[in-house]
Design an enzyme around this catalytic site. Sequence first.
Site, PDB file in Angstrom:
ATOM      1  N   ASP A   8      67.027 -18.611   4.519  1.00  0.00           N
ATOM      2  CA  ASP A   8      66.796 -19.167   5.434  1.00  0.00           C
ATOM      3  C   ASP A   8      66.907 -20.803   6.495  1.00  0.00           C
ATOM      4  O   ASP A   8      66.457 -20.916   5.477  1.00  0.00           O
ATOM      5  CB  ASP A   8      65.084 -18.626   6.277  1.00  0.00           C
ATOM      6  CG  ASP A   8      64.633 -17.180   6.054  1.00  0.00           C
ATOM      7  OD1 ASP A   8      65.622 -16.421   5.299  1.00  0.00           O
ATOM      8  OD2 ASP A   8      63.668 -17.019   6.215  1.00  0.00           O
ATOM      9  N   ASP A 129      63.707  -4.617  12.517  1.00  0.00           N
ATOM     10  CA  ASP A 129      61.841  -5.799  11.884  1.00  0.00           C
ATOM     11  C   ASP A 129      60.355  -4.327  13.353  1.00  0.00           C
ATOM     12  O   ASP A 129      61.272  -4.973  13.619  1.00  0.00           O
ATOM     13  CB  ASP A 129      62.252  -6.975  12.754  1.00  0.00           C
ATOM     14  CG  ASP A 129      63.444  -7.408  12.158  1.00  0.00           C
ATOM     15  OD1 ASP A 129      64.033  -7.237  10.648  1.00  0.00           O
ATOM     16  OD2 ASP A 129      64.514  -8.232  13.012  1.00  0.00           O
TER      17      ASP A 129
END
Length: 245
Positions: A8, A129
């Site tokens: 990330d 998500d």
Amino acid sequence: MEIWPAIDLRGGKCVRLAQGDYNRETVFGENPVEMAVKFVEQGARHLHLVDLDGARDGKRVNNAAVAAIVSAIDIPCELGGGVRDEQAIEELLALGLSRLVIGTRALKDPDWFVEMCRKYPGQLSAGIDARNGKVATEGWLETSDTPAVLLAQKYAGEPIASIIYTDIAKDGMMAGPNLEAMVEMRGATAIPVIASGGVTTNDDVERLAAAGMHGAIIGRALYEGTITLPSALAAAARGDEQASR
């Protein structure tokens, strides 16, 4: 089952957030290229990149880091975060990425997403998500009224690379994946489903593989050492064997 180590990116650094909270950030490395090379040396055959700045702000400030990672390793890399128009798709694929993950725009403009999937077959994944089963968008800052499973079913029959299904409540919390939600998603669509969020132990990996998941993304657990990549790959193989019985 494929194992996708996660890198990330925020401000060019390798970080992890707890439950997608930008105020709960841990920096795990100043040089994400070194991290990518390390994963490959440990046996990685795929790599999952997330542009956190892009996810939150819609601006891609980590392209240089992404390009450096892709040029340094020779395995397929995918990227999610801030991919919200065709120009972004073209620019990012030109960096050498194998595929892109689209979340917010896929929910808000499904006709556009289907058009892009047909134009770039096999190169786009739907990033779904969810918080309590409902789709979250804008870098997880907003929650919609759309059930995650219903969104997945909208894309039946389209040339989508995969669905990357993240349970936000589990993400970065080192508490195990939401196996029930992952199995529900897998049963709702023929599109390959990659589980994300909370994968912490070898047992988590083995259970996901045994449940027939196409892949699993592992982030914080690799950085904090509760699981190693070689052991995760071995656990996936054990789960695959159970699934095939």
